[in-house]
Design a protein around this motif. Structure first.
Motif, short mmCIF file in Angstrom:
data_model
loop_
_atom_site.label_atom_id
_atom_site.label_comp_id
_atom_site.label_asym_id
_atom_site.label_seq_id
_atom_site.Cartn_x
_atom_site.Cartn_y
_atom_site.Cartn_z
N MET A 137 -4.25 -10.20 -5.58
CA MET A 137 -4.19 -8.75 -6.23
C MET A 137 -3.17 -8.08 -4.65
SD MET A 137 -7.63 -5.51 -7.15
CE MET A 137 -7.79 -7.19 -7.77
N ARG A 138 -2.07 -7.43 -5.78
CA ARG A 138 -0.89 -7.31 -4.62
C ARG A 138 -0.96 -5.61 -5.09
NH1 ARG A 138 3.73 -8.82 -6.15
NH2 ARG A 138 4.95 -9.61 -3.91
N PHE A 139 -0.58 -5.01 -3.65
CA PHE A 139 0.15 -3.49 -4.09
C PHE A 139 1.11 -3.46 -2.32
CE2 PHE A 139 -4.25 -3.55 -5.46
CZ PHE A 139 -4.29 -2.17 -6.76
N THR A 140 1.90 -2.38 -3.28
CA THR A 140 2.94 -1.90 -1.64
C THR A 140 2.02 -0.67 -1.06
OG1 THR A 140 3.83 -0.52 -3.03
CG2 THR A 140 5.42 -1.90 -2.97
N TYR A 141 2.50 -0.92 0.16
CA TYR A 141 1.02 -0.06 1.33
C TYR A 141 2.19 0.80 2.23
CZ TYR A 141 -1.55 -0.42 5.46
OH TYR A 141 -1.93 0.45 6.18
N TYR A 142 1.20 1.94 1.94
CA TYR A 142 2.65 3.09 2.76
C TYR A 142 1.34 3.62 3.76
CZ TYR A 142 3.90 7.64 4.07
OH TYR A 142 4.61 8.90 4.98
N PRO A 143 1.34 2.91 4.88
CA PRO A 143 0.77 3.25 6.06
C PRO A 143 0.89 4.95 6.39
CG PRO A 143 2.22 2.14 6.60
CD PRO A 143 2.37 2.18 5.43
N GLY A 144 1.82 5.57 6.07
CA GLY A 144 2.03 6.70 7.06
C GLY A 144 1.81 7.07 8.34
N CYS A 145 2.11 8.07 9.09
CA CYS A 145 2.49 8.41 10.44
C CYS A 145 1.25 8.07 11.74
CB CYS A 145 2.97 9.46 10.43
SG CYS A 145 4.64 10.36 9.99
N SER A 146 0.27 8.13 10.54
CA SER A 146 -1.05 8.54 11.96
C SER A 146 -1.82 7.06 11.50
CB SER A 146 -1.90 9.16 10.93
OG SER A 146 -1.86 10.41 11.27
N ALA A 147 -1.32 6.02 10.93
CA ALA A 147 -1.85 4.81 10.86
C ALA A 147 -1.07 3.26 11.93
CB ALA A 147 -2.18 4.05 9.22
N HIS A 148 -0.02 4.26 12.24
CA HIS A 148 1.21 3.01 12.89
C HIS A 148 0.58 3.88 14.34
CE1 HIS A 148 4.20 0.90 11.15
NE2 HIS A 148 2.88 0.76 10.22
N ALA A 149 0.16 4.97 14.34
CA ALA A 149 -0.33 5.70 15.95
C ALA A 149 -1.63 6.20 16.42
CB ALA A 149 0.97 6.72 16.25
N SER A 150 -1.64 7.43 16.12
CA SER A 150 -3.61 7.63 16.00
C SER A 150 -4.09 6.98 15.88
CB SER A 150 -3.22 9.64 16.63
OG SER A 150 -3.15 9.48 15.40
N ALA A 151 -4.21 6.60 14.71
CA ALA A 151 -4.79 6.18 13.79
C ALA A 151 -5.44 4.47 13.41
CB ALA A 151 -4.95 6.43 12.15
N LYS A 152 -4.09 3.97 14.33
CA LYS A 152 -3.73 2.36 14.75
C LYS A 152 -5.53 1.86 13.68
CE LYS A 152 -1.62 -0.79 15.34
NZ LYS A 152 -0.25 -1.45 14.35
N GLU A 153 -6.48 2.29 14.14
CA GLU A 153 -7.63 1.25 13.98
C GLU A 153 -7.97 1.05 12.71
OE1 GLU A 153 -9.38 5.08 15.58
OE2 GLU A 153 -7.85 4.21 15.43
N TYR A 154 -7.93 2.43 11.75
CA TYR A 154 -7.70 2.39 10.54
C TYR A 154 -6.87 1.61 9.72
CZ TYR A 154 -8.09 5.18 6.01
OH TYR A 154 -8.39 5.40 4.31
N ASP A 155 -5.32 1.47 10.08
CA ASP A 155 -4.11 0.64 9.60
C ASP A 155 -5.08 -0.88 9.95
OD1 ASP A 155 -2.10 0.19 9.25
OD2 ASP A 155 -1.55 -1.63 10.73
N MET A 156 -5.64 -1.03 10.89
CA MET A 156 -6.20 -2.73 11.58
C MET A 156 -6.74 -3.06 10.90
SD MET A 156 -6.13 -1.82 16.09
CE MET A 156 -6.92 -3.85 16.20
N SER A 157 -8.04 -2.31 10.33
CA SER A 157 -9.19 -2.04 9.81
C SER A 157 -8.90 -2.33 7.97
CB SER A 157 -10.74 -1.72 9.79
OG SER A 157 -9.56 -0.14 9.54
N ALA A 158 -8.03 -1.67 7.51
CA ALA A 158 -7.66 -1.72 6.09
C ALA A 158 -6.83 -3.25 6.02
CB ALA A 158 -6.44 -0.89 6.02
N ARG A 159 -6.11 -3.87 7.31
CA ARG A 159 -5.48 -5.11 6.41
C ARG A 159 -6.66 -6.21 6.91
NH1 ARG A 159 0.10 -4.59 7.39
NH2 ARG A 159 0.80 -2.43 8.00
N ALA A 160 -7.36 -5.77 7.51
CA ALA A 160 -8.30 -7.14 7.71
C ALA A 160 -9.24 -6.84 6.57
CB ALA A 160 -9.09 -6.88 9.13
N VAL A 161 -9.44 -5.97 6.15
CA VAL A 161 -10.45 -5.50 4.62
C VAL A 161 -9.49 -6.56 3.78
CG1 VAL A 161 -12.14 -4.48 3.95
CG2 VAL A 161 -12.30 -4.62 5.63
#
Length: 287
Positions: free
Chosen positions: A1-25
């Motif tokens: 299953m494949r999707f393009t992904y838009y992390p947004g400004c927060s996920a690359h900075a103040s919400a890095k943990e969201y990006d990390m956990s999203a990718r891991a899950v």
């Protein structure tokens, strides 16, 4: 299953943990996230000029459209802006014309859809797959889902009910956690008012946190960096302002799933949360 992904400004900075956990899950669930090239801010702060906000979101969608894959978006505000931009284009043909007058690359043919990451996991991966991957059932853990006010909007094209959303409820059930009654699940956290009416925004978040505390919640889960900032990042300020004690961990829903899947806490960014998650992690059998 494949999707393009838009992390947004927060996920690359103040919400890095969201990006990390999203990718891991997503990796655990067999979902490939392909971050789009040269993405830009979604225009969340461009309220004075709606066309600018639409243009910024349409540019991201146009880039994703080149791949033919739906665009997965973890942030509720970014998802809302993208979904709203598509709605404007569908309802008013002049919007596309105005965008092309500004930049000829701002052409979106509406062949792919912006999808909140929560929508992808619940409705594409499916609850049964969540159960199958749960190696550390969260039995005895009391979790309340906080959706905020954007996940179910625009209401006529949203994937969940704006007044009584259920997507995170289903995930809580799937990982074996308990879900106490929680009346503030779809109330606004006041994040949009933080710069214009600080006191009122704090009061709005206080009500959510106290409702969760009164319900006996061990943690709150969210799907929005702004909501996370208000409930986690501002929690100590709220305690000081109202002379109360809360100490409720606020996790992204992907962090909770990751714990249930047996993913190491560090890979989920749990050390980046402001309110400590240590006690919660220690409560989970086998963690």
């Amino acid at each position: 299953m494949r999707f393009t992904y838009y992390p947004g400004c927060s996920a690359h900075a103040s919400a890095k943990e969201y990006d990390m956990s999203a990718r891991a899950v997503c990796e655990k669930l067999g979902v490939e996230l392909i971050e789009i090239d040269d993405w830009n801010c979604c225009g969340a702060l461009e309220a004075e000029n709606p066309l600018v906000s639409v243009a910024l979101s349409i540019r991201n969608l146009a880039i994703a459209e080149e791949s033919g894959l739906d665009l997965a978006i973890p942030c509720s505000a970014c998802y809302f802006n993208a979904a709203k931009a598509v709605k404007y284009l569908r309802e008013d043909e002049s919007v596309q014309k105005k965008l092309l007058e500004v930049d000829h690359s701002l052409r979106f043919n509406d062949t792919i859809a912006p999808r909140h990451l929560l929508d992808v996991i619940v409705n594409e991966v499916g609850v049964e797959e969540i159960r199958r991957n749960t190696t550390r059932p969260l039995s005895g853990i009391k979790v309340v889902p906080y959706y905020g006010c954007l996940i179910g909007r625009p209401s006529d094209i949203a994937f969940d009910d704006p007044d009584n959303p259920r997507s995170m409820d289903l995930l809580i059930e799937a990982v074996g956690a308990e879900q106490p009654s929680f009346s503030h699940k779809a109330k606004c956290c006041g994040g949009a008012l933080i710069m214009t009416n600080f006191d009122y925004s704090m009061e709005m978040s206080r009500k959510i946190l106290e409702d969760a505390k009164g319900a006996g919640a061990d943690c709150i889960i969210v799907g929005c960096p702004v909501c996370h900032l208000m409930l986690d990042g501002r929690q100590s300020d709220i305690e000081a302002k109202y002379k109360i004690e809360l100490k409720i961990p606020v996790l992204y829903f992907t962090q909770l799933l990751g714990l249930a899947f047996g993913i190491e806490p560090g890979k989920l960014g749990l050390n980046k949360n402001i309110v400590s998650t240590n006690n919660l992690v220690s409560m989970i059998k086998g963690a």
